[in-house]
Design a protein around this motif. Structure first.
Motif, PDB file in Angstrom:
ATOM      1  N   GLY B 211       0.850  -1.188   0.000  1.00  0.00           N
ATOM      2  CA  GLY B 211       0.000   0.000   0.000  1.00  0.00           C
ATOM      3  C   GLY B 211       0.884   1.235   0.000  1.00  0.00           C
ATOM      4  N   PRO B 212       0.288   2.410   0.146  1.00  0.00           N
ATOM      5  CA  PRO B 212       1.064   3.654   0.110  1.00  0.00           C
ATOM      6  C   PRO B 212       2.147   3.713   1.197  1.00  0.00           C
ATOM      7  CG  PRO B 212      -1.311   4.071   0.396  1.00  0.00           C
ATOM      8  CD  PRO B 212      -1.152   2.615   0.266  1.00  0.00           C
ATOM      9  N   ASP B 213       1.914   3.016   2.348  1.00  0.00           N
ATOM     10  CA  ASP B 213       2.918   3.052   3.424  1.00  0.00           C
ATOM     11  C   ASP B 213       4.005   2.006   3.249  1.00  0.00           C
ATOM     12  OD1 ASP B 213       1.393   0.831   3.836  1.00  0.00           O
ATOM     13  OD2 ASP B 213       0.924   1.241   5.946  1.00  0.00           O
ATOM     14  N   GLY B 214       3.978   1.298   2.105  1.00  0.00           N
ATOM     15  CA  GLY B 214       5.027   0.325   1.832  1.00  0.00           C
ATOM     16  C   GLY B 214       4.795  -1.018   2.500  1.00  0.00           C
ATOM     17  N   ARG B 215       3.688  -1.155   3.260  1.00  0.00           N
ATOM     18  CA  ARG B 215       3.409  -2.437   3.910  1.00  0.00           C
ATOM     19  C   ARG B 215       2.491  -3.278   3.036  1.00  0.00           C
ATOM     20  NH1 ARG B 215       4.400  -2.829   9.208  1.00  0.00           N
ATOM     21  NH2 ARG B 215       2.790  -4.406   9.391  1.00  0.00           N
ATOM     22  N   ALA B 216       2.520  -4.589   3.242  1.00  0.00           N
ATOM     23  CA  ALA B 216       1.644  -5.480   2.498  1.00  0.00           C
ATOM     24  C   ALA B 216       0.208  -4.983   2.617  1.00  0.00           C
ATOM     25  CB  ALA B 216       1.743  -6.887   3.073  1.00  0.00           C
ATOM     26  N   ALA B 217      -0.509  -4.904   1.481  1.00  0.00           N
ATOM     27  CA  ALA B 217      -1.862  -4.368   1.526  1.00  0.00           C
ATOM     28  C   ALA B 217      -2.834  -5.178   0.695  1.00  0.00           C
ATOM     29  CB  ALA B 217      -1.868  -2.916   1.041  1.00  0.00           C
ATOM     30  N   ARG B 218      -2.330  -5.976  -0.249  1.00  0.00           N
ATOM     31  CA  ARG B 218      -3.243  -6.682  -1.130  1.00  0.00           C
ATOM     32  C   ARG B 218      -2.579  -7.972  -1.610  1.00  0.00           C
ATOM     33  NH1 ARG B 218      -6.211  -3.782  -6.151  1.00  0.00           N
ATOM     34  NH2 ARG B 218      -7.476  -3.101  -4.399  1.00  0.00           N
ATOM     35  N   LEU B 219      -3.372  -9.036  -1.616  1.00  0.00           N
ATOM     36  CA  LEU B 219      -2.852 -10.317  -2.098  1.00  0.00           C
ATOM     37  C   LEU B 219      -3.556 -10.638  -3.415  1.00  0.00           C
ATOM     38  CD1 LEU B 219      -1.138 -12.845  -1.266  1.00  0.00           C
ATOM     39  CD2 LEU B 219      -3.292 -13.831  -0.470  1.00  0.00           C
ATOM     40  N   LEU B 220      -2.750 -10.862  -4.474  1.00  0.00           N
ATOM     41  CA  LEU B 220      -3.336 -11.203  -5.775  1.00  0.00           C
ATOM     42  C   LEU B 220      -3.468 -12.714  -5.876  1.00  0.00           C
ATOM     43  CD1 LEU B 220      -1.430  -8.765  -8.173  1.00  0.00           C
ATOM     44  CD2 LEU B 220      -3.460  -8.377  -6.749  1.00  0.00           C
ATOM     45  N   LEU B 221      -4.579 -13.175  -6.449  1.00  0.00           N
ATOM     46  CA  LEU B 221      -4.848 -14.606  -6.550  1.00  0.00           C
ATOM     47  C   LEU B 221      -4.842 -15.035  -8.019  1.00  0.00           C
ATOM     48  CD1 LEU B 221      -7.803 -14.626  -3.996  1.00  0.00           C
ATOM     49  CD2 LEU B 221      -5.394 -15.143  -3.562  1.00  0.00           C
ATOM     50  N   ASP B 222      -4.616 -16.350  -8.257  1.00  0.00           N
ATOM     51  CA  ASP B 222      -4.484 -16.795  -9.654  1.00  0.00           C
ATOM     52  C   ASP B 222      -5.832 -16.829 -10.372  1.00  0.00           C
ATOM     53  OD1 ASP B 222      -5.587 -18.933  -8.337  1.00  0.00           O
ATOM     54  OD2 ASP B 222      -4.347 -20.445  -9.332  1.00  0.00           O
ATOM     55  N   ASN B 223      -6.939 -16.713  -9.651  1.00  0.00           N
ATOM     56  CA  ASN B 223      -8.224 -16.699 -10.336  1.00  0.00           C
ATOM     57  C   ASN B 223      -8.618 -15.275 -10.736  1.00  0.00           C
ATOM     58  OD1 ASN B 223      -8.880 -15.522  -7.935  1.00  0.00           O
ATOM     59  ND2 ASN B 223     -10.114 -17.236  -7.170  1.00  0.00           N
ATOM     60  N   GLY B 224      -7.668 -14.355 -10.649  1.00  0.00           N
ATOM     61  CA  GLY B 224      -7.941 -12.990 -11.082  1.00  0.00           C
ATOM     62  C   GLY B 224      -8.474 -12.107  -9.961  1.00  0.00           C
ATOM     63  N   ASP B 225      -8.919 -12.719  -8.855  1.00  0.00           N
ATOM     64  CA  ASP B 225      -9.413 -11.937  -7.723  1.00  0.00           C
ATOM     65  C   ASP B 225      -8.244 -11.394  -6.897  1.00  0.00           C
ATOM     66  OD1 ASP B 225     -11.993 -12.291  -8.306  1.00  0.00           O
ATOM     67  OD2 ASP B 225     -12.416 -13.791  -6.742  1.00  0.00           O
ATOM     68  N   HIS B 226      -8.580 -10.616  -5.876  1.00  0.00           N
ATOM     69  CA  HIS B 226      -7.559 -10.216  -4.915  1.00  0.00           C
ATOM     70  C   HIS B 226      -8.209 -10.095  -3.537  1.00  0.00           C
ATOM     71  CE1 HIS B 226      -9.386  -6.290  -5.898  1.00  0.00           C
ATOM     72  NE2 HIS B 226      -9.220  -6.102  -4.598  1.00  0.00           N
ATOM     73  N   LEU B 227      -7.367 -10.064  -2.497  1.00  0.00           N
ATOM     74  CA  LEU B 227      -7.869  -9.855  -1.136  1.00  0.00           C
ATOM     75  C   LEU B 227      -7.150  -8.642  -0.555  1.00  0.00           C
ATOM     76  CD1 LEU B 227      -7.702 -13.513   0.223  1.00  0.00           C
ATOM     77  CD2 LEU B 227      -9.786 -12.158  -0.128  1.00  0.00           C
ATOM     78  N   ASP B 228      -7.914  -7.659  -0.074  1.00  0.00           N
ATOM     79  CA  ASP B 228      -7.271  -6.544   0.617  1.00  0.00           C
ATOM     80  C   ASP B 228      -6.980  -7.000   2.043  1.00  0.00           C
ATOM     81  OD1 ASP B 228      -7.229  -4.705  -1.439  1.00  0.00           O
ATOM     82  OD2 ASP B 228      -9.353  -4.196  -1.114  1.00  0.00           O
ATOM     83  N   THR B 229      -5.769  -6.750   2.498  1.00  0.00           N
ATOM     84  CA  THR B 229      -5.396  -7.293   3.809  1.00  0.00           C
ATOM     85  C   THR B 229      -4.362  -6.407   4.467  1.00  0.00           C
ATOM     86  OG1 THR B 229      -4.600  -9.245   4.956  1.00  0.00           O
ATOM     87  CG2 THR B 229      -3.536  -8.738   2.875  1.00  0.00           C
ATOM     88  N   ASP B 230      -4.280  -6.488   5.802  1.00  0.00           N
ATOM     89  CA  ASP B 230      -3.277  -5.699   6.518  1.00  0.00           C
ATOM     90  C   ASP B 230      -2.024  -6.505   6.814  1.00  0.00           C
ATOM     91  OD1 ASP B 230      -4.957  -3.304   6.891  1.00  0.00           O
ATOM     92  OD2 ASP B 230      -6.193  -4.672   8.068  1.00  0.00           O
TER      93      ASP B 230
END
Ligand code: SRM
Ligand SMILES: Cc1cc2nc3c(=O)[nH]c(=O)nc-3n(C[C@H](O)[C@H](O)[C@H](O)COP(=O)(O)OP(=O)(O)OC[C@H]3O[C@@H](n4cnc5c(N)ncnc54)[C@H](O)[C@@H]3O)c2cc1C
Ligand code: SF4
Ligand code: FES
Lengths: 132, 835
Positions: B211-230
């Motif tokens: 994310g903007p703060d350089g920390r993990a913010a989103r996980l991309l998945l192989d089915n084209g979806d993603h998960l927003d996460t902290d």
């Protein structure tokens, strides 16, 4: 009421309070002229005991407020602070072999409770602490 | 003396040193342990309890002290010189050895997806990892675990405990692919989804984006979806730590691991490898039991024995997020010709499968999900003929197997390889309770799932287990209460003379005091009863570290008038007391000396206050939110109910303290579900929750009954509390008490709601007696010169302050001055109550 007799011959006695002030199993603190704080107890079978009021594990002067009872027949008081148990007779900690409280001679004289000004076991305490 | 060097102070390295110390009675070996973690070995298997209140100290496996053992922590072994037989460490130490043991364990594998090393990406292996996860979770809302295996699900639960919305992403078509089959996986998925964890199977993670703060913010998945996460926790498998072995040219396995033979010796006869770092006959074990077995083999060989390791059982049983899962033996049915017997009951949430030999006579393995109670008896039967109809063994109403069905060779504790024969032998040699069996055989000391079996074997050996309160009473608290009730005993001395021995102690006296008080025994400082009370009760105040007391007036429901607030302020000012708002919605005044308590309370009682029982094992507070009176969301009058409840149950003595709260709507601002009994308003009434607490082992209260009107609610609480008071153990809060009931919460509901024992009326009558006879304990003391006479500093100087008490000033308030004797250490490791 039985009376402890193993006081050093030259003991001076300090009068603390009338005999009936000391209820069975409810300790009272006493202040000796030299500043020592003593916890005073009378058990249900009418024995009198006097030992350090200072809990050696925490430094608080609270032993007189502990619960009186016995462990394997040895009369005890449990410190109210962290529940360490001491023998009323010898002051020995029953939870920690290296800790022992001083005890004082105590007697009933003229319906008053008196404490001897010299501890009964101070000398032996030091000696016993020295041996591992 | 010869030199043994052990690299790695994990669970298995620790076991080796313990085992060798026990066996090397001749003192042949001097042992040096080098461990890279900043602390000595701890229980990694129980690591997750760290999120459930356990401390690093609780997890520690204990010091490896001894004259012939040196342990160096926070130090890594960097090279092995096999020719010179020395090990060099990061602190420059060069350790010569006659024998070397590699117990280096493994590291979590982190797949090289882009972004895997961003801040906020974690693994789950050490206490430091858990600290890092906790830090990342603060202020966070969502967490993703990559990997739906055993550890991944544990990690997901940890995220839940940290208050995050948890997701699990698993590549395989179902959860826990290594242990269980597809049918069980499907049921497990349902059960876990029901608990609020989002499960994504058949899904690969392709990248972690910052994310903007350089920390993990989103996980991309192989089915084209993603998960927003902290935050992201990787849990996709482990790799043996064989780097040292590789650089010193020891033989390693194709897919990692230091190759060992059946004597646990590597390709160098002076070097052994054990635990997760070792590769034995093509297998690298990721479980503690095989590692311990290897440690025992090496210890035996070091003292001249000839033990061997020929493989190990990989059975597992776990309780994940409250769901039982077990797999044992050939769970996947890989033996040629193997037959399956399956019971799959989605409605009741149970799945069970047994794998049988081709002639259906011998048990080969199995899988249990939802209810794993049969695990303890089935696992030891692997390889033995079945004792009955296989289907009956796994259907709910089928024949339950007891320990007596097991042969002596059956393994009862798989973690520590202890057989039924070992246990019966230990019992014959004098181990007569679970604690003794644990220390003598080590059974039950790791995952604990075999403990119920140990109890069964003890019972079968004709041993009744002690429920003795202490050395003075052989009875339990509940039994003593029944005796007191049946005989009408009113004093401790009568009770101990008739039913106990000796003079009592700090365990049985307060317990009996509580029993006498809850049966309506008058003032707790009357006559002999005073001698039974713990110091807090004896002086109706809470003892502080310097021997002074705190004063807590009752403020029902947290509601207080300005005038009463002013009185509290004036008292605090006049007596120079440290003042603090408590977590229980009231005010605590600290630093009162024993002899000051009566004068302080005189002022408080005159102003209309009464004891808050902060000192007693009794009702503390009923917290409340503002409810309909002020809040725009409120649907019921939560303050009114909280005050009614607090005034009803004040002064009620119980096995442990009791806390309650009332919330005016489902937003739950009063935290009612963290209480022994909590009430949450609904549109039509009140929901009653029971068995919640904070403290050492936090629990959420569970729903006992829903949508009650106020009178029914109070009737149920009366029954609940009295039933608890009558049957719980000393210092057992409501949550563990409910768990200990046969039938748990369902049984409790039967008793409280449906009156299945026919005692509801009696319980209500007992509560009515309490309500009718309540008087303020402090007011009673102030009116009784004999009781007042005990509040003196010294018998011969009643008003002289204790000269050891001193205060300093912090943030404008008095606080205890320095103590003269350092930090206190409590009496026992066993968790004791502090008041
Ligand atoms: C004052 C207070 C802290 C504060 O400043 O907020 C406090 C202070 C103490 N707590 Fe607490 N607890 C206080 C709220 C809590 C809470 C929060 C709550 O009630 O909402 C909890 C967690 C909730 C729970 O109990 O489930 C809490 C969990 C404990 C525990 C652990 C209980 C457990 O089941 O694990 C103990 C130890 C025990 O009781 O054995 C404890 C014990 C203590 C003792 C009595 C320790 C002692 O013997 O000296 C402290 C004495 C305070 C005193 O002298 O007055 N205190 N304590 C809070 C008083 C609330 C009140 O008004 O009565
Ligand atoms: C969360 C979690 C839950 C688990 N649950 C279970 C379970 O329910 N049942 C079960 O059977 N197993 C379980 N396990 C697995 C179990 O913990 C391991 O099998 C066990 O800890 C292995 O012990 P070990 O000594 O081989 O490795 P470790 O415990 O990892 O110890 C190895 C130690 O060696 C140190 N080390 C490595 N290299 C060096 C070096 N060069 N110099 C110095 N020190 C070094 C490491 O830092 C580490 O401290 C679980 C593991 C985790 C993480
Ligand atoms: S619990 Fe509901 S009624 Fe009570 S304060 Fe919170 S939002 Fe308002
Ligand atoms: S089976 Fe794990 S401790 Fe016994």
């Amino acid at each position: 009421m039985s009376v402890l007799t193993h006081a050093p011959a030259t003991t001076d006695w300090v009068t603390i309070c009338p005999q009936e002030r000391l209820e069975p199993e409810i300790g009272l603190a006493a202040l000796l002229p030299d500043g020592h704080q003593v916890a005073l107890f009378s058990t249900r079978d009418h024995h009198l005991y006097a030992l350090d009021n200072l809990d050696p594990h925490t430094g608080a002067a609270v032993l007189a407020r502990g619960i009186v009872g016995d462990r394997d027949g040895e009369p005890t008081v449990a410190s109210p602070m962290l529940k360490h148990v001491f023998s009323l007779r010898t002051g020995q900690s029953l939870d920690d072999p290296h800790t022992r409280l001083a005890t004082w001679p105590v007697r009933v004289h003229d319906h008053n409770i008196q404490i001897g000004t010299n501890p009964t076991t101070h000398a032996s305490t030091r000696a016993e602490q020295g041996t591992p | 003396m010869e030199e043994l060097v052990v690299i790695g102070n994990g669970m298995v390295g620790h076991r080796l040193v313990e085992a060798l110390r026990d066996r090397d009675t001749a003192g042949h070996w001097h042992i040096t342990v080098v461990g890279e973690e900043p602390r000595t070995a701890y229980d990694r298997v129980a690591l997750s309890t760290y999120f459930d209140g356990a401390t690093a100290q609780d997890l520690s496996l204990g010091e490896l002290r001894g004259p012939r053992v040196d342990v160096h922590v926070a130090e890594q072994a960097t090279t092995i010189d096999r020719a010179a037989r020395t090990v060099t460490t990061t602190s420059g130490r060069v350790l010569p050895y006659d024998r070397l043991v590699l117990a280096t364990g493994s590291t979590p594998f982190v797949p090289p997806v882009p972004g895997h090393d961003l801040p906020g990406c974690h693994v789950y292996r050490t206490i430091e990892d858990l600290d890092a996860i906790t830090a990342s979770a603060s202020g966070a809302r969502t967490g993703v675990v990559i990997g739906g295996g055993l550890l991944g699900l544990e990690a997901a639960n940890a995220l839940r405990l940290l208050g995050l919305q948890a997701h699990v992403v698993e590549l395989a078509p179902h959860l826990m692919p290594a242990q269980i089959d597809e049918g069980a996986g499907a049921l497990l998925r349902n059960l876990i989804t029901d608990l609020g964890v989002h499960v994504h199977t058949h899904t690969a993670s392709t990248a972690v984006e910052p994310g903007p703060d350089g920390r993990a913010a989103r996980l991309l998945l192989d089915n084209g979806d993603h998960l927003d996460t902290d935050l992201v926790v990787f849990s996709v498998g482990i790799r043996p730590r064989d780097d040292l072995a590789r650089t010193s040219d020891l033989k390693t396995g194709e897919r990692g691991g230091i190759v060992i033979d059946d004597t646990c010796t590597t390709s160098d006869a002076h070097i052994h490898a054990i635990g997760e770092a070792a590769h034995h006959r093509g297998t690298v074990y990721g479980l503690i039991a095989p590692g311990n077995a290897m440690a025992e083999v090496v210890a035996d060989r070091l003292v001249g024995g000839n033990a061997t390791f020929t493989g190990a059982d990989t059975s597992t049983k776990l309780k994940l997020l409250g769901v039982d899962v077990a797999s044992f033996g050939d769970a996947h049915g890989r033996t040629p010709g193997a037959l399956d017997v399956v019971v799959n009951d989605a409605a009741s949430g149970r799945y069970a499968k047994l794998v049988l030999s081709d002639d259906a006579t011998t048990l080969l393995g199995g899988v249990l999900v939802g209810d794993a109670s049969a695990y303890a008896t089935l696992r030891p039967l692997v390889g033995s003929p079945l004792p009955g109809d296989p289907l009956a063994l796994i259907t709910p109403d089928g024949e339950a197997l007891g320990a007596d069905a097991l042969p002596d060779t059956a393994q009862i504790c798989s973690c520590n390889a202890v057989t039924k024969g070992d246990i019966t032998h230990a019992i014959e040699c004098g181990s007569h309770d679970v604690a003794e069996l644990k220390s003598c055989t080590k059974a039950g000391t790791s995952c604990g799932s075999c403990v119920p079996m140990l109890k069964q074997i003890l019972t079968q050996a004709g041993i009744t287990q002690s429920k003795a309160l202490c050395e003075h009473f052989t009875q339990s608290r509940a039994e003593l209460l029944e005796i007191v009730r049946a005989t009408g005993t009113t004093t401790f001395s009568a009770l101990i003379d008739a039913h106990g021995t000796g003079h009592g102690c700090d365990i049985c006296k307060p317990a009996v005091a509580s029993i006498l008080a809850s049966l309506g025994g008058g003032h707790i400082l009357d006559g002999e009863t005073a001698t039974l009370q713990d110091t807090n009760d004896r002086y109706l105040a809470n003892l502080q570290r310097n021997g002074t007391y705190s004063v807590v007036p009752r403020i029902p429901g947290g509601e207080i008038t300005p005038d009463k607030l002013i009185v509290i302020g004036e008292v605090a000012r006049d007596f120079d007391l440290y003042t603090k708002i408590t977590g229980g919605q009231r005010i605590d005044l600290f630093g009162a000396r024993l002899e000051q308590l009566p004068t302080i309370w005189q002022r408080l009682v005159e102003a209309g206050f009464e004891s808050g029982h902060a000192y007693g094992k009794s009702l503390r507070t009923v917290k409340s939110c503002v409810g309909t009176t002020w809040c725009r969301y409120g649907v019921q009058d939560s303050v009114g109910l909280a005050i009614r409840l607090e005034e009803r149950y004040r002064g009620l003595r119980s096995p442990h303290k009791l806390k309650s709260a009332v919330s005016g709507c489902a937003r739950e601002c009063a935290e009612a579900r963290g209480k022994d009994f909590g009430i949450i308003a609904t549109d039509t009434g009140w929901n009653l929750y029971v068995g919640g607490n904070g403290g050492f082992t936090p629990r959420h209260a569970q729903l006992l009954a829903a949508d009650l009107d106020e009178d029914t609610l109070i009737r149920y609480i009366d029954r609940f509390l009295m039933f608890y008071i009558r049957t719980a153990d000393r210092l057992q809060r409501t949550a563990p008490w409910i768990e200990s009931l046969d039938g748990g919460l369902d049984h409790l509901r039967e008793v409280v709601v449906n009156d299945s024992l026919g005692i509801a009326h009696e319980l209500e009558t007992a509560m009515a007696r309490h309500v009718d006879t309540y008087t303020d304990e402090w007011a009673a003391v102030l009116n009784d010169p004999d009781k007042l006479a005990r509040f003196v500093s010294f018998a011969n100087a009643p008003t002289t302050p204790d000269p050891t008490i001193s205060f300093t000033t912090t943030r404008d308030q008095p606080v205890p001055g320095p103590l003269n004797l350092g930090m206190p250490t409590p009496r026992t490791h066993q968790q004791e109550s502090t008041r």
